[in-house]
Design a protein around this motif. Structure first.
Motif: not given
Length: 642
Positions: A376, A379-380, A383, A417-418, A421-422, A425, A439, A442-443
């Motif tokens: 993460k 990836t974050l 983003t 995205y949320y 990603d959620s 995860e 993980m 989303s990317t």
């Protein structure tokens, strides 16, 4: 060599101001959303200003990496939307500067923001996470009486179960108190009833002083000496005021600190990778221990004497040996004992396997949690760059600034995205998906979307042209617009009324011949509709001639004639021939029977509409021709008079 130009400085100034504003807005929204989870732990605890300031400070540090990508998305979208709306983006392109060249300084800023986000997640965030949860745990333990719910038993205090019927948050008084104190077993529990009371921690924060008013105390005086006695001493006490000291550690203990420090969110990347090796090694040792224990206890060989071995071999050679025969030779008491022993062994094995399974699952969940936090951090950070290549091209395409359309688009993108990603995860943490897949989903989804928007914006695409989609929808549904011919203020050239009247008479004749020959009220052939090419050339010619006449007569100053011209329908010369212009689309549509049936019925509707349109044209022309001849006569009289 990279050189800073005036255009770069201009774009950076436009972006920087918006980024600063949107960052604080996003940070505030995220903090408010996060605050609702702990609002019950803050209200009524008597916390000082410095403690509250520390709470919000640590919370802000933890949420900054999440605010960075959302702020970049919103600020880049507004910045380029403003440039497009004020035509500055058009001037930039007219000067020979491509959109990617305009993006260049902001790409550098987005990359730097990604590195800052990684630094916060790897260095500042873990320490802030530890400090935040230490502070939160301390706030929870500051006023334990506020943790006691109304109408439910509370077991947060060791050795006691407390029931409170009602509590006053302003004074701290508790009403309708019932306490079960466990001194040994449930048979030795002391039951305390009180009308009201108040709970306060002692100065050393190691105990709770419970002051009770108007109550009774019931207690069994059972002891080890009287364990087998039939008569058990019993004590009942009525009191008006009584104080009880309860064991309670109001400070952070070592176990609490270790739990906080062992959380993967409270570790940097280097610490996670180091601990991950230790966790995997420990998990392997536990797995080997479970395996050897199962082999030793569940698959151990029975100890047999030499006589028993020879007897077993002899019975096996005669093929008479079976468990049923051995069980049948036992007495009834021995059978019951064997069944009971077998059932107990099976239950013990099932309980043991269930316990080991839960323990192993918890160990593997801890491994996956550390892997999730390690991935993460990358990836974050990535983003931030992906959101820039979504927001900036969308702003250049939409060309709408302000906080209207950009906010709506940003919220939609962030929701997508949320959710991805959620979900990824959660699935990775629960071992439903692999950690890398969960993980990275989303990317992987947003990266092609960013590339698509960047390509479309760089090529001046009309992908977000509302009029384009409106026309496509109207065409798909068979809708059309009406004519709107208005009286012109200045007429350069007068209509050729007599020629137009002659053309309308010829069009009426052609329509009559066409309707008689094509039989539009009959069902069309599916083969001609889907598998053969061919436009209706005759309708195209009639429509072309009609439009020329309407355009010429539109220069007439008479309002009544213009009203009649607006009654002419707008004809689509291809709608009644085939669904699509391309042959391969028609073939595919015809082969897919449900889809082909829909378009076939649609073709029948268009043929009926064309039939009605042709009738309307003839009736309208019958009204327009006399008026046109009348104006032609006036025109000729005026010329003769001159």
């Amino acid at each position: 060599m990279f050189r800073i130009k005036k255009l770069d400085i201009f774009i950076v100034k436009q972006f920087a101001l918006l980024f600063a504003g949107t960052f604080f807005i996003c940070q505030f929204v995220l903090m408010m959303q996060f605050l609702w989870r702990y609002v019950d732990d803050l209200i009524g605890k008597g916390l000082t200003i410095d403690v509250m300031a520390q709470f919000f400070w640590y919370m802000g540090l933890m949420l900054m990496p999440q605010a960075f990508p959302l702020a970049i998305l919103l600020s880049s979208l507004i910045a380029f939307g403003n440039l497009g709306e004020s035509s500055e983006l058009t001037a930039i392109k007219a000067a020979g500067i491509s959109l990617m060249q305009a993006f260049r300084p902001l790409i550098v800023i987005a990359i730097l923001t990604a590195f800052v986000s990684f630094y916060f997640q790897n260095v500042i965030g873990p320490q802030a996470n530890q400090d935040f949860y230490r502070l939160l745990l301390g706030m929870k333990q500051k006023s334990p009486e506020l943790e006691i719910p109304e109408g439910k038993f509370y077991n947060g205090i060791p050795g006691s179960n407390i029931y409170v019927q009602k509590k006053d948050l302003e004074t701290g008084m508790l009403y309708g108190i019932m306490i079960y104190r466990m001194t040994g077993s449930y048979e030795d529990a002391a039951i305390i009833l009180a009308d009201s009371g108040m709970m306060q921690p002692t100065e050393e924060k190691k105990h709770l002083m419970l002051s009770l008013y108007s109550g009774e105390w019931f207690e069994n005086m059972r002891s080890q000496d009287l364990a087998n006695s039939a008569s058990v001493p019993y004590r009942r006490e009525t009191f008006s005021t009584k104080k009880i000291l309860l064991d309670f550690d109001g400070e952070l203990n070592l176990a609490d600190v270790n739990d906080i420090a062992g959380d993967a969110r409270a570790k940097g990347l280097e610490k996670i990778l180091h601990d991950l090796d230790s966790i995997k090694e420990f998990n392997d040792s536990v797995g080997h221990a479970f395996f050897y224990e199962a082999m030793r206890y569940n698959y151990r060989r029975p100890s047999l004497s030499k006589k028993d071995s020879l007897k077993s071999l002899k019975e096996a050679a005669t093929a008479k040996m079976s468990f049923d025969s051995i069980y049948g030779r036992l007495s009834n008491s021995e059978k019951q004992a064997a069944l009971k022993n077998g059932l107990n062994a099976m239950q013990m094995s099932a309980t043991d396997l269930e316990f080991k399974g839960d323990y192993a699952q918890a160990l593997h969940r801890r491994t996956r949690t550390h892997e999730i936090q390690a991935i993460k951090k990358f990836t974050l950070s990535l983003t931030c760059l992906i959101f820039f290549f979504i927001g900036a091209p969308l702003g250049a395409i939409i060309r709408k600034g302000g906080l209207g359309v950009p906010v709506i688009v940003s919220v939609l993108v962030f929701i997508v995205y949320y959710i991805l990603d959620s979900t990824g995860e959660k699935m990775g943490r629960d071992d439903q998906w692999t950690v890398w897949f969960g993980m990275m989903i989303s990317t992987v989804v947003l990266t092609p979307l960013a590339a698509f928007f960047t390509y479309k914006a760089n090529n001046d695409s009309v992908v977000f042209n509302i009029d384009l989609y409106k026309n496509l929808a109207m065409k798909a549904l068979g809708l059309r617009t009406k004519r709107h011919i208005w009286r012109k203020e200045v007429i350069i050239e007068d209509p050729k009324y007599r020629e137009d009247a002659a053309k309308l008479e010829a069009i009426n004749s052609d329509i009559y011949q066409y309707t008689k020959a094509h039989k539009l009220l009959h069902w069309p052939s599916p083969i001609k509709v889907f598998f053969r090419e061919g436009d209706d050339q005759r309708i195209e010619e009639i429509n072309k001639e009609l439009e020329l006449v309407i355009e010429d007569l539109g220069n007439c100053p008479d309002k009544q004639l213009l009203v009649e011209l607006n009654n002419y329908p707008v004809i689509d010369p291809d709608a009644h021939t085939r669904p699509f212009r391309k042959k391969w689309l028609n073939i595919i549509t015809g082969l897919i029977i449900p889809l082909g049936l829909f378009f076939y019925i649609r073709m029948i509707r268009f043929r009926l509409r064309l039939y009605n349109d042709l009738r309307t044209i003839r009736h309208t022309s019958d009204k327009v021709i006399p008026k046109a001849l009348e104006f032609a006569k006036r025109q000729e009289e005026e010329r003769n008079a001159i």
